[in-house]
Design a protein around this motif. Structure first.
Motif, short mmCIF file in Angstrom:
data_model
loop_
_atom_site.label_atom_id
_atom_site.label_comp_id
_atom_site.label_asym_id
_atom_site.label_seq_id
_atom_site.Cartn_x
_atom_site.Cartn_y
_atom_site.Cartn_z
N VAL A 147 0.84 -1.20 0.00
CA VAL A 147 0.00 0.00 0.00
C VAL A 147 0.88 1.24 0.00
N LYS A 148 0.56 2.15 -0.91
CA LYS A 148 1.17 3.49 -0.93
C LYS A 148 0.05 4.49 -0.68
N HIS A 149 0.34 5.52 0.10
CA HIS A 149 -0.69 6.47 0.51
C HIS A 149 -0.68 7.71 -0.38
N MET A 150 -1.85 8.02 -0.90
CA MET A 150 -2.02 9.17 -1.79
C MET A 150 -3.26 9.95 -1.36
N PRO A 151 -3.16 10.69 -0.25
CA PRO A 151 -4.34 11.39 0.31
C PRO A 151 -4.65 12.69 -0.43
N VAL A 152 -5.21 12.56 -1.62
CA VAL A 152 -5.44 13.73 -2.46
C VAL A 152 -6.93 14.07 -2.64
N SER A 153 -7.81 13.21 -2.18
CA SER A 153 -9.24 13.44 -2.46
C SER A 153 -10.06 13.67 -1.20
N SER A 154 -9.44 13.69 -0.01
CA SER A 154 -10.19 13.92 1.23
C SER A 154 -9.43 14.92 2.09
N PRO A 155 -10.14 15.83 2.76
CA PRO A 155 -9.49 16.89 3.54
C PRO A 155 -8.57 16.38 4.63
N GLN A 156 -8.95 15.27 5.29
CA GLN A 156 -8.16 14.74 6.40
C GLN A 156 -7.49 13.42 6.05
N GLY A 157 -7.38 13.14 4.76
CA GLY A 157 -6.76 11.88 4.34
C GLY A 157 -5.32 11.77 4.76
N GLU A 158 -4.58 12.88 4.73
CA GLU A 158 -3.17 12.82 5.14
C GLU A 158 -3.05 12.52 6.63
N ARG A 159 -3.93 13.11 7.44
CA ARG A 159 -3.92 12.84 8.88
C ARG A 159 -4.15 11.34 9.14
N ALA A 160 -5.07 10.74 8.41
CA ALA A 160 -5.34 9.31 8.56
C ALA A 160 -4.15 8.48 8.09
N ALA A 161 -3.54 8.86 6.97
CA ALA A 161 -2.39 8.12 6.45
C ALA A 161 -1.22 8.17 7.42
N LEU A 162 -0.98 9.32 8.04
CA LEU A 162 0.09 9.44 9.03
C LEU A 162 -0.17 8.52 10.23
N ALA A 163 -1.43 8.44 10.64
CA ALA A 163 -1.78 7.55 11.75
C ALA A 163 -1.51 6.10 11.39
N ALA A 164 -1.80 5.73 10.15
CA ALA A 164 -1.55 4.35 9.71
C ALA A 164 -0.07 4.03 9.73
N LEU A 165 0.76 4.93 9.19
CA LEU A 165 2.20 4.70 9.18
C LEU A 165 2.75 4.59 10.60
N CYS A 166 2.26 5.45 11.49
CA CYS A 166 2.77 5.45 12.86
C CYS A 166 2.27 4.25 13.65
N ALA A 167 1.10 3.75 13.32
CA ALA A 167 0.65 2.49 13.92
C ALA A 167 1.55 1.36 13.43
N GLY A 168 2.03 1.47 12.19
CA GLY A 168 2.98 0.49 11.67
C GLY A 168 4.26 0.45 12.48
N GLU A 169 4.71 1.59 12.95
CA GLU A 169 5.91 1.63 13.80
C GLU A 169 5.71 0.83 15.08
N GLN A 170 4.46 0.72 15.51
CA GLN A 170 4.15 -0.05 16.72
C GLN A 170 3.69 -1.47 16.38
N GLY A 171 3.85 -1.86 15.10
CA GLY A 171 3.51 -3.22 14.69
C GLY A 171 2.05 -3.48 14.42
N HIS A 172 1.26 -2.42 14.17
CA HIS A 172 -0.18 -2.59 13.99
C HIS A 172 -0.69 -1.81 12.78
N TYR A 173 0.06 -1.82 11.69
CA TYR A 173 -0.37 -1.07 10.52
C TYR A 173 -1.73 -1.54 10.01
N TRP A 174 -1.90 -2.86 9.82
CA TRP A 174 -3.12 -3.35 9.16
C TRP A 174 -4.35 -3.22 10.05
N GLU A 175 -4.17 -3.32 11.36
CA GLU A 175 -5.30 -3.09 12.25
C GLU A 175 -5.78 -1.64 12.13
N MET A 176 -4.82 -0.71 12.07
CA MET A 176 -5.18 0.70 11.90
C MET A 176 -5.77 0.95 10.52
#
Length: 268
Positions: A147-176
């Protein structure tokens, strides 16, 4: 005469808008034509039946060792400290991925998805098709999913994508990832609403909230999202969801029947 010409022009514009809508979420009204060197597969966006969100197994760098690629499969993927880089990813000019990966890196097919958590067509793919891809192709060792993140069509898509990447740092990317798509309407609203949803998800998953917040604010994390968008633009991708099946482009939310047909003839 001018009246009838005006009506004809308006009808043509409405038809073009309808075709763009069916393809998926876009950052601009007109999607550029993909590079001539990339084979474009047919685009179909199905009507969504009601199905539950899937659950998927995950490979997590830093927490669980990546599986050793099969020596019988070539070319061998690169597994580095920055993540996994398969042969088709390298040919497309994509960077390695450490967290948003699923399956065996040595699988004969790599699927790279460019997605936006606030895109309704991306959510449709996640809810209606992704779980079947996991069961039939990823879990069986035939597909490696990125998965590559391209938050271009929603106002808060980048905020959500950052949360996903940072959950990945804690070993829970797919759950997030799953939880963010379940709350996709939040990414179309204001920043405060989006942040409350992220905090609720973090609490539900039992993540370290302080560490995740620090991670989302780091310039390095934001640079990852910028790199994903830059990679998409280099491939003439400006909307979501878009998939690269090895070296071929597939746009829009596709039914599983199309995926089965496409994957039947795709190899590295």
């Amino acid at each position: 005469m001018a009246y009838y010409q005006s009506r004809s022009v308006n009808a043509i514009r409405a038809f073009i808008f309808f075709l763009v809508f069916l393809t998926g979420c876009t950052a601009t009204a007109n999607l550029p034509t993909p590079s001539p060197t990339i084979a474009r597969l047919p685009t179909v966006t199905p009507e969504p039946p009601a199905v539950p969100a899937p659950t998927a197994r995950v490979i997590r760098l830093g927490e669980t060792p990546l599986p050793t690629p099969s020596l019988t499969v070539t070319p061998t993927p690169a597994i580095t400290e920055n993540g996994v880089l398969t042969a088709s990813m390298a040919r497309l000019g994509l960077s390695a991925e450490p967290y948003a990966v699923l399956g065996d890196p040595a699988a004969p097919v790599t699927i790279v998805e460019f997605t936006d958590f606030g895109c309704p067509f991306c959510r449709r793919h996640h809810l209606l098709t992704f779980h079947t891809l996991v069961e039939e192709f990823i879990a069986t060792g035939n597909v490696f999913y990125v998965v590559k993140h391209m938050p271009v069509s929603s106002p808060q898509g980048e905020r959500a994508a950052l949360a996903a990447l940072c959950a990945g740092e804690q070993g829970h990317y797919w759950e997030m990832h799953n939880a963010l798509f379940a709350a996709s309407e939040a990414w179309q609203r204001d920043a405060a609403t989006a942040q409350r949803h992220i905090e609720a998800i973090v609490a539900e998953l039992g993540l370290d909230a302080a560490a995740l917040q620090v991670c989302t604010e780091r310039a390095e994390t934001k640079a990852v999202i910028a790199r994903h968008v830059s990679e998409a633009h280099a491939l003439r991708v400006f909307g979501t969801p878009v998939f690269f099946v090895n070296d071929r482009l597939l746009a829009g939310a596709q039914p599983i029947e199309v995926w089965r047909e496409v994957l039947a003839g795709s190899r590295e």
